[in-house]
Design an enzyme around this catalytic site. Structure first.
Site, PDB file in Angstrom:
ATOM      1  N   ASP A 223     -52.847   3.295 -24.969  1.00  0.00           N
ATOM      2  CA  ASP A 223     -51.844   3.076 -25.550  1.00  0.00           C
ATOM      3  C   ASP A 223     -49.975   2.535 -25.894  1.00  0.00           C
ATOM      4  O   ASP A 223     -49.492   2.813 -24.376  1.00  0.00           O
ATOM      5  CB  ASP A 223     -51.306   4.411 -25.791  1.00  0.00           C
ATOM      6  CG  ASP A 223     -50.034   5.112 -27.098  1.00  0.00           C
ATOM      7  OD1 ASP A 223     -50.956   4.772 -28.022  1.00  0.00           O
ATOM      8  OD2 ASP A 223     -49.031   5.810 -27.239  1.00  0.00           O
ATOM      9  N   GLU A 277     -54.117  -0.713 -27.247  1.00  0.00           N
ATOM     10  CA  GLU A 277     -53.460  -0.800 -28.172  1.00  0.00           C
ATOM     11  C   GLU A 277     -52.446  -2.011 -28.237  1.00  0.00           C
ATOM     12  O   GLU A 277     -51.212  -1.439 -28.146  1.00  0.00           O
ATOM     13  CB  GLU A 277     -52.416   0.705 -28.599  1.00  0.00           C
ATOM     14  CG  GLU A 277     -52.189   0.572 -30.063  1.00  0.00           C
ATOM     15  CD  GLU A 277     -51.775   1.715 -30.316  1.00  0.00           C
ATOM     16  OE1 GLU A 277     -50.945   2.124 -29.392  1.00  0.00           O
ATOM     17  OE2 GLU A 277     -52.043   2.149 -31.577  1.00  0.00           O
TER      18      GLU A 277
HETATM   19  O1  TEU Z   1     -49.228   4.428 -31.779  1.00  0.00           O
HETATM   20  C1  TEU Z   1     -48.244   2.918 -31.784  1.00  0.00           C
HETATM   21  C2  TEU Z   1     -48.017   2.666 -32.982  1.00  0.00           C
HETATM   22  O2  TEU Z   1     -47.809   1.649 -33.282  1.00  0.00           O
HETATM   23  C3  TEU Z   1     -48.365   4.052 -33.694  1.00  0.00           C
HETATM   24  O3  TEU Z   1     -47.661   4.463 -33.662  1.00  0.00           O
HETATM   25  C4  TEU Z   1     -48.076   2.684 -35.512  1.00  0.00           C
HETATM   26  O4  TEU Z   1     -47.542   1.972 -35.377  1.00  0.00           O
HETATM   27  C5  TEU Z   1     -47.909   3.888 -36.321  1.00  0.00           C
HETATM   28  O5  TEU Z   1     -48.264   5.382 -36.427  1.00  0.00           O
HETATM   29  C6  TEU Z   1     -48.119   3.426 -37.682  1.00  0.00           C
HETATM   30  O6  TEU Z   1     -49.132   3.284 -37.768  1.00  0.00           O
HETATM   31  C7  TEU Z   1     -49.586   4.894 -31.010  1.00  0.00           C
HETATM   32  C8  TEU Z   1     -50.540   6.280 -31.103  1.00  0.00           C
HETATM   33  O7  TEU Z   1     -52.102   5.436 -31.433  1.00  0.00           O
HETATM   34  C9  TEU Z   1     -49.350   6.958 -31.893  1.00  0.00           C
HETATM   35  O8  TEU Z   1     -50.729   7.986 -32.559  1.00  0.00           O
HETATM   36  C10 TEU Z   1     -48.666   7.492 -31.820  1.00  0.00           C
HETATM   37  O9  TEU Z   1     -47.124   8.625 -32.172  1.00  0.00           O
HETATM   38  C11 TEU Z   1     -47.715   6.560 -30.452  1.00  0.00           C
HETATM   39  O10 TEU Z   1     -48.635   5.612 -30.210  1.00  0.00           O
HETATM   40  C12 TEU Z   1     -46.729   7.484 -29.648  1.00  0.00           C
HETATM   41  O11 TEU Z   1     -47.570   7.056 -28.766  1.00  0.00           O
END
Ligand code: TEU
Ligand code: CA
Length: 578
Positions: A223, A277
């Protein structure tokens, strides 16, 4: 020995161990795998509390295995207060009580492996929950032994330490009464960022990784891993700041030191796959994370496809040439030492058929199959998001009370209730961009709550189209989207050119047709995708001799030459030679 020589000898050993394809790729199981992402909260409820759980997943392994996937990725199932549905971890070594027990996890892992599949977990270590023991201690006092596990700073002129913002609205800093200092949270206030400059924190994370790897899991999705290194001076946004805060938060000075240390200390000791990610990471920066000679990660989710049609919650129009260009950039930007993760959806994005296809009844099936063919014939490890194999669609949200996502609720408070944004404008955009579209319960059958739960109500509303769109219907229909996915996955496994083959977009500027080839020595394949409702005649390259139609959503066997008439949303894969 110099670094280079050492590398060469290492590389030659690696080569000896791993076969190399004719076009130069080191063969690896995770390059050949198809991954299925499970959002446990919404997958299957086994104890009638309206919330998905691990035993629910275990009850559906036939369904997953039958699809033909090789790896399942579980979104976080660790103990959490669920401020951000598990992406706020309170105890890394405990299973979230709503999802079950550690025994349930151990049984699920064993059952997955017994079926010849692998499991990767979600590593969320840029931040923890504010309920985590470390933070509970850290916030107590400036001299608490855990103080430096997090990023605390004095305010500046009575305000936050700098002008950084949170992904979930407002400042990225929260003032804590106990000590009057501010702590950093790039996401929710209940998600304080860990201080990766603190070696003890890094060692704690590596211990958590070993805990799960020693149970036998096969790797991690990481993440927002590019965010872990921050400039300790926390300067304000740069003068050329364009509003893309992810670019500022990502790729800090020590990112690669820390990921290489993580690889050296942990990952290198296991046969695992890692996918980062990569929010905030440009294509040019990806090789720094995934070049196999750097011993960092295996692949990343690059966010160009996320940002193609929206900026935060606001939808924006996109073009097929814009989508196609992403894959040509990957082909040109990533050499044979790099690899890519392919995704068109996940738990943070709307349903793929609603987003890139046409989810209206006449076209939903064909366009969902077209998107399946795109995902499973492009170059990279494909990640299928739960429910997309059924062609599940966006949810018909009409008011703010229907949403669960903290990102939605916080922006409502920050932008709508402060009259900066019209409520209608916000809801109309969320109907196309909200993360909650992907989080409505899996649709298993036509019974109440789509067979997801026996409770009166699921934690999030079930899409009202579940009587038409569900797994039982799909499994009993040989022409279902599910069975098309299954055939494509099988074909991909049997066709090295679809895994390792070179990629060429034959017509980057065509407004509605996506036509590309995948070639590996004499094995040559042509993919034709009609991203429109309209029948379209397409002129094939003159020297292309079609051999055989391998699979199509709308076409019977034929051998077109020169011209091919593609039906609306037709997806066809041919073997050819030239
Ligand atoms: O997502 C990181 C992230 O960049 C997302 O927040 C995305 O940019 C945003 O939702 C707009 O689409 C990760 C996880 O996949 C997400 O579910 C979490 O909310 C976030 O990190 C924090 O852990
Ligand atoms: Ca449950």
């Amino acid at each position: 020995m110099t670094h280079t020589n050492e590398h060469n000898s290492e590389q030659s050993k690696a080569d000896a161990r791993d076969a190399v394809t004719a076009n130069g790729y080191t063969k690896k199981w995770w390059k050949e795998a198809v991954v299925y992402q499970i959002y446990p909260r919404s997958f299957k409820d086994s104890n009638a509390d309206g919330i998905g759980d691990l035993r629910g997943i275990a009850s559906q392994l036939d369904y997953i295995q039958n699809l033909g996937v090789d790896v399942v990725w579980l979104s976080p199932m660790y103990d959490s207060p669920n401020a951000d549905n598990g992406y706020d971890i309170r105890d890394y070594r405990k299973v979230m009580s709503e999802f079950g027990t550690m025994a349930d996890f151990d049984e699920l892992l064993e059952a997955v492996k017994a079926r010849g599949m692998k499991m990767i977990l979600d590593l969320v270590v840029n931040h923890t929950s504010d309920d985590h023991f470390w933070f509970v201690e850290s916030r107590k006092a400036k001299d608490n032994p855990y103080r430096d596990y997090y990023l605390w700073r004095e305010g500046k002129d009575g305000k936050e330490p700098n002008d950084w913002v949170s992904y979930f609205s407002g400042s990225a800093w929260k003032k804590d009464d106990a000590t009057g200092e501010y702590y950093l949270h790039l996401f929710a206030e209940k998600q304080p960022d860990l201080n990766w400059d603190n070696q003890t924190v890094r060692e704690e994370v590596y211990d958590v990784m070993r805990f799960w790897l020693d149970k036998g899991i096969d790797g991690f999705r990481m993440d927002v891993i590019p965010f872990i290194s921050k400039d300790p001076n926390f300067p304000d946004f740069p003068d050329d700041y364009d509003g893309d805060y992810g670019r500022v938060y990502a790729s800090g000075a020590k990112l690669h030191d820390y990921v290489q240390e993580m690889n050296r200390e942990v990952l290198s000791k296991y046969d695992v796959m890692t996918v980062g990610e990569a929010e905030g990471v440009t294509l040019a920066e990806i090789p720094l994370l995934v070049d196999e000679r750097r011993d960092e990660l295996n692949m990343v989710f690059q966010f160009d496809v996320v940002k193609l049609d929206r900026e935060s919650w606001r939808w924006k129009s996109w073009t097929l040439p814009g989508l196609k260009a992403i894959y040509t950039r990957f082909e040109r930007g990533l050499d044979k030492h790099c690899w890519n993760a392919l995704f068109l959806s996940n738990h943070d994005n709307p349903r793929v058929v609603s987003r890139f296809g046409d989810d209206s009844p006449p076209y939903r099936m064909a366009s969902a199959k077209l998107l399946a063919m795109m995902l499973l014939t492009l170059k990279g490890t494909p990640f299928i998001y739960q429910g997309d194999e059924l062609g599940m669609t966006n949810y018909p949200f009409t008011n703010i009370a229907e949403f669960d996502d903290i990102q939605v609720k916080n922006a409502w408070q920050a932008e709508v209730l402060t009259d900066q944004v019209e409520a209608d404008d916000y809801i109309i955009n969320l109907r196309r961009t909200s993360r909650d579209h992907a989080r409505t319960p899996m649709q298993w059958d036509a019974s109440d709550n789509a067979g997801f739960t026996l409770a009166a109500k699921a934690w999030l509303a079930v899409n009202p189209n579940y009587k038409e769109i569900n797994a039982v219907q799909a499994l009993n229909d040989q022409d279902s989207i599910y069975n098309f996915f299954k055939q494509l996955i099988q074909l991909r496994k049997e066709t090295p050119a679809l895994i390792y083959g070179d990629y060429v977009d034959l017509d980057p500027q065509h407004p509605t047709i996506f036509v590309f080839t995948r070639t590996l020595e004499a094995d040559k394949y042509l993919v034709l995708l009609n991203f429109s409702n309209d029948d379209t005649t397409y002129k094939l390259p003159v020297n292309m001799r079609i051999e055989q139609l391998l699979i199509s959503n709308l076409r019977e066997q034929d051998k077109p030459s020169l011209f091919i008439n593609l039906k609306g949303w037709e997806a066809s894969l041919y073997k050819f030679n030239s």
